[in-house]
Design a protein around this motif. Structure first.
Motif, mmCIF file in Angstrom:
data_model
loop_
_atom_site.group_PDB
_atom_site.id
_atom_site.type_symbol
_atom_site.label_atom_id
_atom_site.label_comp_id
_atom_site.label_asym_id
_atom_site.label_seq_id
_atom_site.Cartn_x
_atom_site.Cartn_y
_atom_site.Cartn_z
ATOM 1 N N VAL A 21 0.662 -1.161 0.187
ATOM 2 C CA VAL A 21 -0.088 -0.136 0.054
ATOM 3 C C VAL A 21 0.811 1.170 -0.106
ATOM 4 C CG1 VAL A 21 -1.698 1.444 1.207
ATOM 5 C CG2 VAL A 21 -2.088 -0.993 0.906
ATOM 6 N N ARG A 22 1.932 1.138 0.820
ATOM 7 C CA ARG A 22 2.757 2.212 0.900
ATOM 8 C C ARG A 22 3.586 2.640 -0.448
ATOM 9 N NH1 ARG A 22 7.603 4.095 0.354
ATOM 10 N NH2 ARG A 22 8.282 2.076 -0.301
ATOM 11 N N ARG A 23 4.023 1.666 -1.095
ATOM 12 C CA ARG A 23 4.463 2.050 -2.478
ATOM 13 C C ARG A 23 3.275 2.594 -3.382
ATOM 14 N NH1 ARG A 23 8.774 -3.245 -3.273
ATOM 15 N NH2 ARG A 23 9.771 -3.061 -1.329
ATOM 16 N N GLY A 24 2.312 2.061 -3.361
ATOM 17 C CA GLY A 24 1.255 2.639 -4.367
ATOM 18 C C GLY A 24 1.071 4.093 -3.919
ATOM 19 N N LEU A 25 0.930 4.463 -2.857
ATOM 20 C CA LEU A 25 0.470 5.782 -2.377
ATOM 21 C C LEU A 25 1.625 6.632 -2.566
ATOM 22 C CD1 LEU A 25 -1.284 5.126 1.114
ATOM 23 C CD2 LEU A 25 -2.349 5.708 -1.271
ATOM 24 N N GLN A 26 2.654 6.183 -2.567
ATOM 25 C CA GLN A 26 3.971 6.898 -2.829
ATOM 26 C C GLN A 26 3.931 7.534 -4.197
ATOM 27 O OE1 GLN A 26 6.574 7.763 -0.920
ATOM 28 N NE2 GLN A 26 7.916 8.739 -2.456
ATOM 29 N N GLN A 27 3.353 6.456 -5.292
ATOM 30 C CA GLN A 27 3.578 6.951 -6.744
ATOM 31 C C GLN A 27 2.229 7.837 -6.751
ATOM 32 O OE1 GLN A 27 5.617 6.102 -8.962
ATOM 33 N NE2 GLN A 27 6.842 5.121 -7.323
ATOM 34 N N GLN A 28 0.947 7.717 -6.092
ATOM 35 C CA GLN A 28 -0.268 8.186 -6.313
ATOM 36 C C GLN A 28 -0.437 9.689 -5.708
ATOM 37 O OE1 GLN A 28 -2.210 4.563 -5.129
ATOM 38 N NE2 GLN A 28 -3.583 4.817 -6.964
ATOM 39 N N ILE A 29 0.233 9.948 -4.503
ATOM 40 C CA ILE A 29 -0.194 10.954 -3.984
ATOM 41 C C ILE A 29 0.784 12.172 -3.719
ATOM 42 C CG2 ILE A 29 -2.330 9.871 -2.805
ATOM 43 C CD1 ILE A 29 -0.697 9.894 -0.076
ATOM 44 N N VAL A 30 2.221 11.674 -3.657
ATOM 45 C CA VAL A 30 3.151 12.451 -3.391
ATOM 46 C C VAL A 30 3.264 13.599 -4.287
ATOM 47 C CG1 VAL A 30 5.615 12.682 -3.257
ATOM 48 C CG2 VAL A 30 4.738 10.779 -2.150
ATOM 49 N N GLY A 31 3.595 14.767 -3.758
ATOM 50 C CA GLY A 31 3.513 16.132 -4.452
ATOM 51 C C GLY A 31 2.150 16.598 -4.682
ATOM 52 N N LYS A 32 1.017 16.201 -4.196
ATOM 53 C CA LYS A 32 -0.189 16.846 -4.387
ATOM 54 C C LYS A 32 -0.813 17.369 -3.043
ATOM 55 C CE LYS A 32 -1.141 13.232 -7.808
ATOM 56 N NZ LYS A 32 -1.965 11.919 -8.494
ATOM 57 N N LYS A 33 -1.625 18.599 -3.123
ATOM 58 C CA LYS A 33 -1.989 19.257 -2.021
ATOM 59 C C LYS A 33 -3.458 18.769 -1.658
ATOM 60 C CE LYS A 33 -2.667 24.321 -0.997
ATOM 61 N NZ LYS A 33 -2.556 25.665 -1.516
ATOM 62 N N ILE A 34 -3.694 19.027 -0.488
ATOM 63 C CA ILE A 34 -4.831 18.603 0.218
ATOM 64 C C ILE A 34 -5.971 19.824 0.038
ATOM 65 C CG2 ILE A 34 -6.370 17.574 2.186
ATOM 66 C CD1 ILE A 34 -3.582 16.350 3.026
ATOM 67 N N GLU A 35 -6.815 19.947 -0.705
ATOM 68 C CA GLU A 35 -7.757 20.981 -0.607
ATOM 69 C C GLU A 35 -8.960 20.938 0.238
ATOM 70 O OE1 GLU A 35 -8.551 21.563 -5.105
ATOM 71 O OE2 GLU A 35 -6.910 22.680 -5.223
ATOM 72 N N LYS A 36 -9.358 19.743 0.428
ATOM 73 C CA LYS A 36 -10.592 19.696 1.255
ATOM 74 C C LYS A 36 -10.400 18.270 2.097
ATOM 75 C CE LYS A 36 -15.681 19.520 1.235
ATOM 76 N NZ LYS A 36 -16.658 19.395 0.078
ATOM 77 N N VAL A 37 -10.967 18.108 3.084
ATOM 78 C CA VAL A 37 -10.867 16.917 3.812
ATOM 79 C C VAL A 37 -12.515 16.552 4.584
ATOM 80 C CG1 VAL A 37 -10.101 15.386 5.717
ATOM 81 C CG2 VAL A 37 -8.485 17.152 4.709
ATOM 82 N N ASP A 38 -13.151 15.427 4.265
ATOM 83 C CA ASP A 38 -14.107 15.039 4.748
ATOM 84 C C ASP A 38 -14.187 13.951 5.595
ATOM 85 O OD1 ASP A 38 -16.952 14.384 5.261
ATOM 86 O OD2 ASP A 38 -17.555 14.149 3.003
ATOM 87 N N ILE A 39 -14.416 13.974 6.862
ATOM 88 C CA ILE A 39 -14.164 12.844 7.831
ATOM 89 C C ILE A 39 -15.716 12.471 8.186
ATOM 90 C CG2 ILE A 39 -13.431 12.068 9.938
ATOM 91 C CD1 ILE A 39 -11.180 12.750 8.116
#
Length: 273
Positions: free
Chosen positions: A10-28
């Motif tokens: 999972v870590r390796r996948g997320l490293q490729q998918q989300i690094v460098g991207k900014k969080i604009e909104k969060v819905d918990i």
């Protein structure tokens, strides 16, 4: 529960998918997912950018450019996926991070056991959950001089000791059964009666098992998938876990399943006397 190989995948996948991207909104959508104040969590991470994704044992560490880290434990059935499709959100989507790429980082958890916590990145080793973890396979600290004293101080059976994350971290029920079978050590053997040679076997096979499992994308026994939605293949290579009643691949004796400290345990009664 996802173990070290699954979380690393999972870590390796997320490293490729989300690094460098900014969080604009969060819905918990499930406040109990957050350890601490949920509103403060949302306010703090909004506007931050993911800069790396690390792992410690079964914990994911999503590092932000603000000097903070989201510590995430998937527990039983937590999983991440990245998508632009709103239909990817369902009733089990408990945290949604809207990214500036137009994608969403979605955390799903059917059982709601997973947890997230914000922590200062430079002080991760002081986090109570991280601090108590023992050395993990494939790490620099995973050596006999450190592991042997940790193991033999316990009078419990070795299966229970290996599942204790403060002794050795990252291993769970599946891989402990596999490691003990490959080491020819009975799961009920008392930890304090093992020799240095026995513990070295456990360490060597743990390293080998983790390497193969990571290359195979982890084991999909029930619901595990990686962040791209793909299942692992390691379940096809398991020798004893889930194989009760079938011949041992080594000697032909039927694999047995017993309960050890409440955990289903698979072993060969001939090879692991």
């Amino acid at each position: 529960m996802p173990e070290m190989p699954e979380v690393e995948t999972v870590r390796r996948g997320l490293q490729q998918q989300i690094v460098g991207k900014k969080i604009e909104k969060v819905d918990i959508r499930y406040p109990n997912l957050i350890t601490g104040d949920t509103a403060d969590f949302v306010d703090t991470v909004t506007g931050a950018t993911f800069i790396s994704v690390n792992r410690r044992a079964k914990f994911l560490e999503l590092n932000l450019d603000t000097g903070l880290t989201i510590i995430s434990h998937l527990r039983m059935e937590g999983k991440y996926k990245v998508s632009k499709d709103q239909s990817a959100i369902d009733k089990h989507s408990h945290a949604i991070f809207y990214l500036d790429s137009g994608e969403m980082l979605i955390y799903n958890d059917v059982r709601k056991f997973g947890r997230m916590q914000l922590w200062k990145t430079s002080d991760l080793s002081d986090n109570p959950s991280i601090k108590k973890l023992g050395p993990e396979p494939l790490s620099d600290d995973f050596k006999l001089s450190i592991l042997y004293p940790r193991v033999i101080k316990h009078r419990k059976d070795i299966k229970t000791v290996l599942l204790d994350q403060s002794v050795i971290s990252g291993l769970g029920n599946i891989y402990v059964d596999e490691v003990l079978w490959k080491s020819k050590i009975n799961p009920l053997a008392k930890a304090n009666e093992l020799s240095e040679s026995d513990v070295q076997k456990i360490m060597d096979t743990s390293n080998e098992e983790m390497e193969v499992a990571i290359k195979s994308g982890g084991s999909t026994i029930r619901s595990y998938v990686d962040s791209t939605g793909h299942k692992g293949n390691m379940q096809d290579l398991l020798q004893v876990y889930g194989k009760e009643g079938t011949p041992c691949p080594r000697c032909g004796t039927d694999i047995e399943k017993i309960k050890v400290n409440g955990r289903g345990t698979h072993f060969c009664p001939n090879c692991q006397k």
